[in-house]
Write a protein that holds these residues in place. Structure first.
Motif, PDB file in Angstrom:
ATOM      1  N   VAL A   1     -36.692  25.417 -33.707  1.00  0.00           N
ATOM      2  CA  VAL A   1     -35.798  24.311 -33.348  1.00  0.00           C
ATOM      3  C   VAL A   1     -35.113  23.761 -34.602  1.00  0.00           C
ATOM      4  O   VAL A   1     -33.962  23.314 -34.540  1.00  0.00           O
ATOM      5  N   ALA A   2     -35.796  23.804 -35.739  1.00  0.00           N
ATOM      6  CA  ALA A   2     -35.259  23.242 -36.983  1.00  0.00           C
ATOM      7  C   ALA A   2     -33.947  23.907 -37.404  1.00  0.00           C
ATOM      8  O   ALA A   2     -32.934  23.214 -37.588  1.00  0.00           O
ATOM      9  N   PRO A   3     -33.898  25.246 -37.567  1.00  0.00           N
ATOM     10  CA  PRO A   3     -32.616  25.856 -37.937  1.00  0.00           C
ATOM     11  C   PRO A   3     -31.567  25.724 -36.841  1.00  0.00           C
ATOM     12  O   PRO A   3     -30.365  25.647 -37.132  1.00  0.00           O
TER      13      PRO A   3
ATOM     14  N   PHE B   1     -35.933  15.231 -38.327  1.00  0.00           N
ATOM     15  CA  PHE B   1     -36.645  15.996 -37.310  1.00  0.00           C
ATOM     16  C   PHE B   1     -36.732  17.462 -37.718  1.00  0.00           C
ATOM     17  O   PHE B   1     -37.777  18.099 -37.556  1.00  0.00           O
ATOM     18  N   ALA B   2     -35.632  17.992 -38.246  1.00  0.00           N
ATOM     19  CA  ALA B   2     -35.622  19.381 -38.706  1.00  0.00           C
ATOM     20  C   ALA B   2     -36.601  19.575 -39.858  1.00  0.00           C
ATOM     21  O   ALA B   2     -37.359  20.550 -39.889  1.00  0.00           O
ATOM     22  N   LEU B   3     -36.612  18.640 -40.802  1.00  0.00           N
ATOM     23  CA  LEU B   3     -37.517  18.735 -41.951  1.00  0.00           C
ATOM     24  C   LEU B   3     -38.978  18.627 -41.533  1.00  0.00           C
ATOM     25  O   LEU B   3     -39.847  19.293 -42.105  1.00  0.00           O
TER      26      LEU B   3
ATOM     27  N   TRP C   1     -38.241  20.729 -28.700  1.00  0.00           N
ATOM     28  CA  TRP C   1     -36.846  20.391 -28.393  1.00  0.00           C
ATOM     29  C   TRP C   1     -36.776  19.187 -27.456  1.00  0.00           C
ATOM     30  O   TRP C   1     -35.909  18.324 -27.604  1.00  0.00           O
ATOM     31  N   GLU C   2     -37.687  19.121 -26.486  1.00  0.00           N
ATOM     32  CA  GLU C   2     -37.720  17.979 -25.571  1.00  0.00           C
ATOM     33  C   GLU C   2     -38.051  16.696 -26.322  1.00  0.00           C
ATOM     34  O   GLU C   2     -37.532  15.630 -25.994  1.00  0.00           O
ATOM     35  N   GLU C   3     -38.917  16.801 -27.314  1.00  0.00           N
ATOM     36  CA  GLU C   3     -39.252  15.640 -28.135  1.00  0.00           C
ATOM     37  C   GLU C   3     -37.997  15.112 -28.839  1.00  0.00           C
ATOM     38  O   GLU C   3     -37.762  13.903 -28.891  1.00  0.00           O
ATOM     39  N   TYR C   4     -37.206  16.029 -29.357  1.00  0.00           N
ATOM     40  CA  TYR C   4     -35.946  15.638 -30.006  1.00  0.00           C
ATOM     41  C   TYR C   4     -34.982  15.018 -29.001  1.00  0.00           C
ATOM     42  O   TYR C   4     -34.393  13.958 -29.249  1.00  0.00           O
ATOM     43  N   GLN C   5     -34.834  15.657 -27.847  1.00  0.00           N
ATOM     44  CA  GLN C   5     -33.879  15.194 -26.844  1.00  0.00           C
ATOM     45  C   GLN C   5     -34.249  13.834 -26.272  1.00  0.00           C
ATOM     46  O   GLN C   5     -33.365  13.053 -25.920  1.00  0.00           O
TER      47      GLN C   5
END
Length: 234
Positions: free
Chosen positions: A183-185, A174-176, A120-124
């Protein structure tokens, strides 16, 4: 067996039977002398408190909660003012450590815990850069309007629309690319919930069986089924 032995045995049985909390949040808020800290999560679109503690002098403490599968929790700090600050984190069973400061409570937080938190931090980290640019564009738009700069406004609007598309596509990809993470769903439900049903279906179908069985995995399936049912009835 004498009475004292029976009491000791009963105490031992009760102690052994006591269930350890699934989630332990060890927290240190530097500079905090007094206030109330709440551990919350979202249930049916509403924040509910799962644990809380009144702080009086000791900035180190623990909060606990049951947890069936990884999900997002929130640490709220009430500083006895009209303001509540919150730190969001992705938790799993075990220990999550949160270190922050009173002055920069939601901004200075260092979180160590679940592998989902790392994802999640990677996404943020990426999305925050895009959000910062969005704020810059708002300021530039204001200045362009003030100067009646139509060419500047057109350029800003074009970049703004492109930025929205980049954020959207980044969340999808990112979800895929993280189909083995809860974190994906979660992103599908919170960031791209208004995507085309086929796209949501694609994300859902790529999830691993473990993620599908998680809280957010189940919720995504229900969400998709509801959309399909609505489309059939129309």
């Amino acid at each position: 067996m004498n009475r004292l032995s029976v009491i000791a045995l009963l105490f031992l049985i009760v102690s052994c039977a006591k269930k350890e909390p699934d989630l332990i949040v060890k927290t240190h808020i530097k500079g905090l002398k007094k206030g109330t800290v709440y551990l919350k999560k979202v249930k049916d679109t509403t924040f509910i408190t799962v644990d809380s503690i009144l702080i009086s002098g000791n900035p180190e403490f623990e909060l606990h909660s049951d947890i069936e599968s990884p999900e997002v929790f929130y640490l709220f700090l009430n500083k006895n003012t009209n303001e509540d600050d919150a730190i969001a984190f992705f938790a799993d069973k075990g220990i999550t450590e949160i270190n922050t400061t009173l002055k920069g409570f939601p901004f200075n937080a260092e979180i160590k815990g679940s592998k989902q938190q790392k994802v999640w931090e990677e996404y943020q980290n990426i999305i925050s850069k895009l959000n910062n640019r969005n704020l810059e564009l708002i300021k530039e738009e204001f200045e362009a309007k003030k100067a009646a700069d139509s060419l500047g406004l057109n350029a800003i609007n074009k970049e703004y629309n492109g930025l929205l598309k980049r954020k959207y596509l980044f969340a999808v990809n990112f979800a895929l690319n993280n189909k083995d993470s809860e974190v994906a769903p979660y992103l599908a439900l919170t960031e791209i919930y208004n995507a085309n049903i086929n796209l949501l279906d694609t994300i859902n179908n790529t999830l691993t069986s473990k993620v599908k069985a998680s809280k957010y995995g189940k919720r995504l399936q229900v969400f998709i089924d509801e959309i399909k049912d609505t489309e059939k009835s129309n």
